[in-house]
Design a protein around this motif. Sequence first.
Motif, PDB file in Angstrom:
ATOM      1  N   LEU B 305       1.800  -1.554   1.207  1.00  0.00           N
ATOM      2  CA  LEU B 305       2.217  -0.116   1.624  1.00  0.00           C
ATOM      3  C   LEU B 305       2.434   0.420   2.992  1.00  0.00           C
ATOM      4  N   ASP B 306       1.417  -0.532   3.597  1.00  0.00           N
ATOM      5  CA  ASP B 306       1.359  -0.117   5.228  1.00  0.00           C
ATOM      6  C   ASP B 306       2.406  -0.440   5.885  1.00  0.00           C
ATOM      7  N   LEU B 307       3.351  -1.639   5.293  1.00  0.00           N
ATOM      8  CA  LEU B 307       4.545  -2.138   5.826  1.00  0.00           C
ATOM      9  C   LEU B 307       5.545  -1.174   6.154  1.00  0.00           C
ATOM     10  N   ASN B 308       5.676  -0.321   5.106  1.00  0.00           N
ATOM     11  CA  ASN B 308       6.615   0.711   5.153  1.00  0.00           C
ATOM     12  C   ASN B 308       6.218   2.255   5.368  1.00  0.00           C
ATOM     13  N   PHE B 309       4.739   2.447   5.129  1.00  0.00           N
ATOM     14  CA  PHE B 309       4.144   3.946   5.536  1.00  0.00           C
ATOM     15  C   PHE B 309       2.866   3.318   6.444  1.00  0.00           C
ATOM     16  N   CYS B 310       3.358   3.478   7.696  1.00  0.00           N
ATOM     17  CA  CYS B 310       2.381   2.932   8.754  1.00  0.00           C
ATOM     18  C   CYS B 310       1.034   3.933   8.837  1.00  0.00           C
ATOM     19  N   GLY B 311       1.009   4.845   8.085  1.00  0.00           N
ATOM     20  CA  GLY B 311      -0.347   5.684   8.184  1.00  0.00           C
ATOM     21  C   GLY B 311      -1.074   5.319   7.166  1.00  0.00           C
ATOM     22  N   THR B 312      -0.785   4.323   6.355  1.00  0.00           N
ATOM     23  CA  THR B 312      -1.730   3.823   5.108  1.00  0.00           C
ATOM     24  C   THR B 312      -2.965   3.843   5.525  1.00  0.00           C
TER      25      THR B 312
END
Lengths: 103, 465
Positions: B305-312
Amino acid sequence: MSSGDDGLHVIIEFGGGAELLFDKQKRHVVNLPADREWTLKLLLFWIRDNLLKERPELFLQGDTVRPGILVLVNDADWELLGQGEYRLQKGDTILFISTLHGG
Amino acid sequence: MCSVNDDGYEDGEQFMPKTEIAVTEAAICKKCANNKGNVILRGKDVYCKVCFLASSTHKFRATLGKSKIVRPTDSILIAHSGKAGSTALLHLIKAGMHESVHKRLIFKTTVLHIDEGAVNGETLEERKSRINAICEQTQNLEFQGYITSLDQSISESEPNIHTMESLEICSHGDKMLTDLLNTLSNYTTKQELLHKLRQRLFVLVAKKLGCNKVFVGDNATDLAIRILSNISVGRGAHLPFDVGFIDNRCPDIMILRPMRDFTRKELVYYLNFNNLQIIHSPELTTKKDQYVSIQKLTEKFVTDLDLNFCGTVSTVLRTGDKLYTEVGNNSDNPCILCNMPLDTTVFDTEISAIQATMFSRFVSLQGPQRKYNTNDVSKIKINEQNEENRRKNDNCCSCNDTGCCSSNKSVKLSYKDVEKYLCYGCRLIFQDANSLNMLPPFMVNAVRDKMCLENMRQEISEFLL
């Protein structure tokens, strides 16, 4: 792996546990055939076919590296260089570091 | 039926657009606006090497400083696994000790490496070379170091520790540890148990070496994963202690997490720019399938998830920081494994989630053919009471004139007795265990002591006013 002066010399390094998939060898000096223009994406496939010893799904996901593996080209983040589209230069050092727990 | 979700399912992606990574040719550092960028953080901020390192040092000092907990008189045990978090931690502390006078870090430090080679299937040779590398690294950074092995955590006696100079490997406890792990049926509980044993050993060694605080190298990504996996394995009540900056479940020794504001990516770049090598050792789940344990699956979820949504990572972490429970009320009766206040105490009048879970487990174990009636529900309670009575009788039998209650070995135990002193999460670890021989000796002894004390309290209760 062809040897000769006309190829593209690059250094490929693995760290953070990624080397476990490559016979625990961290540093590979390779000479890529000069028959095409090498991008990072092509290099990933080349690594899969030539260097990777086991479990390709632990290194690649689709046409990019698995999430959690960082790629550095000459100490710079590959995200700054266009990721897979980056064109390899002679003498580049490409470092793959796994940040995943236990590699 | 919720029609909103059904309709929106097909084109659900429109609500979560991917953050496009801007491909910037020769991006310039955002901070100094001068140098060529080397690293991109949070998917948009470009830093050069110099600015990145400066901000890392600043971040570390800010984490330590704003808590106002670390004092110059402290003696601190630094847990060093050889991985990214603790390697960077050692380097940052070392750099902090060479700052100008008013900024200098001036606490006493000791490094501890826990050898877990036995669990992770390393050969003696591999363990030796890893320990060698760790010692060399520690000595190069001019720290005083000790080594111990994880099996020291399960024995009753004081842990054996060696100085790093001696380069000793103690492998005689290996079998006990691997046997203990082999009794657990899945990797989720194995990883949980290892984590708890490690935490216990930190405290034991800190006590032995006279340290009053422990630094561990847990980073932001690790903690975000732990927040989600902790809840999944029934440890939601421990969240503030397991992922917060301060873990003060033990009154005299605090475990602190000074690296909790660094993501894994930042750590990798920090180490790379400083030419520091991490000393990699395999883990229990190395090269295993991604679905092998809850922790591993959560890691996949967060990193994907963090790959595409850096705020994860930061979103999960900051949300987790705000959660707390009221569980700390009965701190006089902590769990014998993880030392947290018991979250399993059920009062008669109360209807609790734990009873519901027990009932559900009871029903599921009966198989599909059984017909249930309300009597079954009360059976759970009755069973418990029988158990209680049986135990009391046992004690009476063994009680004779010689005053057996002072010699606690004579108290007969069953697994049910042990369970009473475990929190919900720790009960789940041992849910497949049904014999006392499978449990670590320190747990069994702790239960004996506690029951003895309780018996004594009951006996003298008549004489108390």
